[in-house]
Motif scaffolding. Sequence first.
Motif, PDB file in Angstrom:
ATOM      1  N   THR A   1       9.029  -0.130  -3.622  1.00 30.19           N
ATOM      2  CA  THR A   1      10.248  -0.649  -3.896  1.00 30.19           C
ATOM      3  C   THR A   1      11.062  -0.812  -2.668  1.00 30.19           C
ATOM      4  OG1 THR A   1      12.319   0.257  -5.068  1.00 30.19           O
ATOM      5  CG2 THR A   1      11.314   1.965  -3.599  1.00 30.19           C
TER       6      THR A   1
ATOM      7  N   GLN B   1       9.227 -10.580  -3.839  1.00 30.17           N
ATOM      8  CA  GLN B   1       9.581 -11.195  -4.849  1.00 30.17           C
ATOM      9  C   GLN B   1      10.519 -12.390  -4.702  1.00 30.17           C
ATOM     10  OE1 GLN B   1      10.278  -8.732  -8.521  1.00 30.17           O
ATOM     11  NE2 GLN B   1       9.969  -6.879  -6.684  1.00 30.17           N
TER      12      GLN B   1
ATOM     13  N   GLU C   1      10.776  -0.275 -13.780  1.00 27.56           N
ATOM     14  CA  GLU C   1      10.096  -1.713 -14.349  1.00 27.56           C
ATOM     15  C   GLU C   1       9.405  -2.014 -13.311  1.00 27.56           C
ATOM     16  OE1 GLU C   1      10.991  -5.740 -16.120  1.00 27.56           O
ATOM     17  OE2 GLU C   1      12.364  -4.468 -16.189  1.00 27.56           O
TER      18      GLU C   1
ATOM     19  N   VAL D   1       6.774  -5.132 -11.568  1.00 31.30           N
ATOM     20  CA  VAL D   1       6.409  -6.328 -11.335  1.00 31.30           C
ATOM     21  C   VAL D   1       5.305  -6.535 -10.702  1.00 31.30           C
ATOM     22  CG1 VAL D   1       7.244  -8.616 -10.387  1.00 31.30           C
ATOM     23  CG2 VAL D   1       9.004  -7.187 -11.324  1.00 31.30           C
TER      24      VAL D   1
ATOM     25  N   ALA E   1      10.957  -3.804  -9.921  1.00 34.68           N
ATOM     26  CA  ALA E   1      12.065  -4.930 -10.446  1.00 34.68           C
ATOM     27  C   ALA E   1      13.008  -4.732  -9.526  1.00 34.68           C
ATOM     28  CB  ALA E   1      12.259  -4.765 -12.013  1.00 34.68           C
TER      29      ALA E   1
ATOM     30  N   CYS F   1      18.000 -11.160 -10.066  1.00 39.20           N
ATOM     31  CA  CYS F   1      18.482 -10.434 -10.959  1.00 39.20           C
ATOM     32  C   CYS F   1      19.962 -11.020 -11.227  1.00 39.20           C
ATOM     33  CB  CYS F   1      18.395  -8.945 -11.115  1.00 39.20           C
ATOM     34  SG  CYS F   1      19.166  -8.119  -9.573  1.00 39.20           S
TER      35      CYS F   1
ATOM     36  N   ASP G   1      22.772  -6.974 -14.249  1.00 39.81           N
ATOM     37  CA  ASP G   1      21.737  -6.261 -14.275  1.00 39.81           C
ATOM     38  C   ASP G   1      21.694  -4.983 -13.148  1.00 39.81           C
ATOM     39  OD1 ASP G   1      20.100  -7.861 -15.910  1.00 39.81           O
ATOM     40  OD2 ASP G   1      19.451  -9.255 -14.114  1.00 39.81           O
TER      41      ASP G   1
ATOM     42  N   GLU H   1      21.494  -1.080 -13.883  1.00 38.28           N
ATOM     43  CA  GLU H   1      20.610  -0.239 -13.211  1.00 38.28           C
ATOM     44  C   GLU H   1      21.357   0.949 -12.417  1.00 38.28           C
ATOM     45  OE1 GLU H   1      17.052   1.471 -11.884  1.00 38.28           O
ATOM     46  OE2 GLU H   1      17.146  -0.205 -12.851  1.00 38.28           O
TER      47      GLU H   1
END
Length: 194
Positions: A65, A73, A108, A110, A119, A150, A154, A158
């Motif tokens: 994370t 990403q 979640e 990815v 995510a 995002c 979003d 979260e």
Amino acid sequence: MAPIASTTDLHKSGLSRREILRHCTPAGPWQQLLPGVVLQKPSPPTRLDRLRAVLFFAGPDSVITGADALSQQGASVPLPRHIHVLAGMNTRRSHPSILFERTTRPPEVVERNALRLAAPPRAALDLARRSTNPREVVAILDAVIDARLCSPTDLHQELDQSNRRGTALVRRALRHLYPLAPGQARLDHIRIGS
């Protein structure tokens, strides 16, 4: 042959512990990156090599994370020295180069570059809530939105689902930068609960 392997898997493939150790000497073709994790090439490890090694070390339920997840990403964020990993509450591992965070709310996931990444909304908030610098928090939130990983909604969702610990600065920044339209918070809450 994969460049990252556990010593257990190498042993199961037929290599003795002595052979593995010999391969990992300074003159050998491999190197031990973490306890029980081997990089099967002599060149210095890349950040990607280190991330893969961390997941081997942390276990099959671990997830990267924070800055590394965002960078992998597509967000432009500075990478810290340590790698931030989410792990289950029963994880007992530790290492100075890894920031282990035990969680009861798995993110979640990815999959990218053979990595398990949180995510973007979760990764951004995991990174932002560790900062005490308001400008840094703003830069993190902006980086995720600018990279189109995002939406502001979003991030709000979260944040509503996350533990409140360490989120005051993030909440303030998010309300200021990306306020929800009237009624949107109520609609998002209904959508999450349904």
